[in-house]
Scaffold this motif. Structure first.
Motif: not given
Length: 222
Positions: A38-43
């Motif tokens: 999720q962190a990669v996607r939101l970044a």
């Protein structure tokens, strides 16, 4: 305005960080992630300036999430600060090698958290605090050091001096005082070294200096 993404699987931790950072006029929390994927996607969706990244998360851990963010050319300006605790081991050093700009312990004081976000957002690295230097020294000392590559051999003697002082945690002003240079000259040396070695920031210079044996960790020197 400094845009921050919080990545931690503990809701209370994220809420605490959001409360601390949200009170600053120059910082905005733009998103929260509960796992590394999720962190990669939101970044990619929010383009933050800084990601506060926990290491131990479900789905995808913070180390791999950091690698993916750093490797994405669309996120070239994103900086990652690793959140850790004292009981972690080589993950911290691995995170720095993956491209993180530094790390903080989770129980850091609020003022230190705010300062860290500002420091990393402006392109510097979290290498000055004694806790960071000590941990980098410990982890780097465990790694088998390769022979210096051709890029490192291409540094001038002065640049090697500067790089060693960067690895010791000195700021540009402190390097200038140590070598009797102007701060602007010290900054130019650091920038030129980073260009020659193709590294993102000062944290990567620290890692490279330790791996190349340019600096002896204090726990080994004793």
């Amino acid at each position: 305005m400094i845009r921050v993404l919080l990545a931690d699987d503990q809701t209370l931790v994220r809420a605490g960080f959001r409360s601390i950072l949200g009170g600053e006029n120059d910082i905005e929390v733009v998103a929260e992630a509960a796992d590394g994927a999720q962190a990669v996607r939101l970044a990619r969706e929010t383009s933050p300036h800084v990601v506060l990244m926990d290491i131990r998360m479900p789905e995808l851990d913070g180390l791999e999430a950091t690698r993916r963010i750093i490797a994405d050319p669309r996120l070239a300006e994103v900086k990652v600060i690793i959140l850790t605790t004292f009981d972690l081991d080589d993950y911290v050093y691995g995170a720095l090698r993956a491209g993180a700009s530094g790390f903080l312990v989770k129980d850091t004081e609020p003022i230190e958290l705010i300062h860290a976000v500002r420091v990393v957002a402006r392109g510097d690295a979290l290498i000055a605090p004694s806790i960071t230097r000590r941990l980098i020294s410990e982890f780097a000392g465990r790694v088998r050091r390769p022979e210096p590559g051709p890029e490192l051999n291409g540094l001038t003697e002065r640049e090697r001096e500067v790089m060693s002082l960067v690895a010791a945690g000195l700021s540009n002003d402190e390097i200038a005082a140590e070598l009797v240079l102007s701060p602007a000259t010290a900054k130019t040396h650091v920038s030129r070294i980073m260009t020659k070695l193709n590294v993102r920031d000062r944290a990567q210079l620290v890692v490279l200096a330790y791996e190349a044996g340019m600096v002896t960790p204090r726990w080994l020197a004793g």
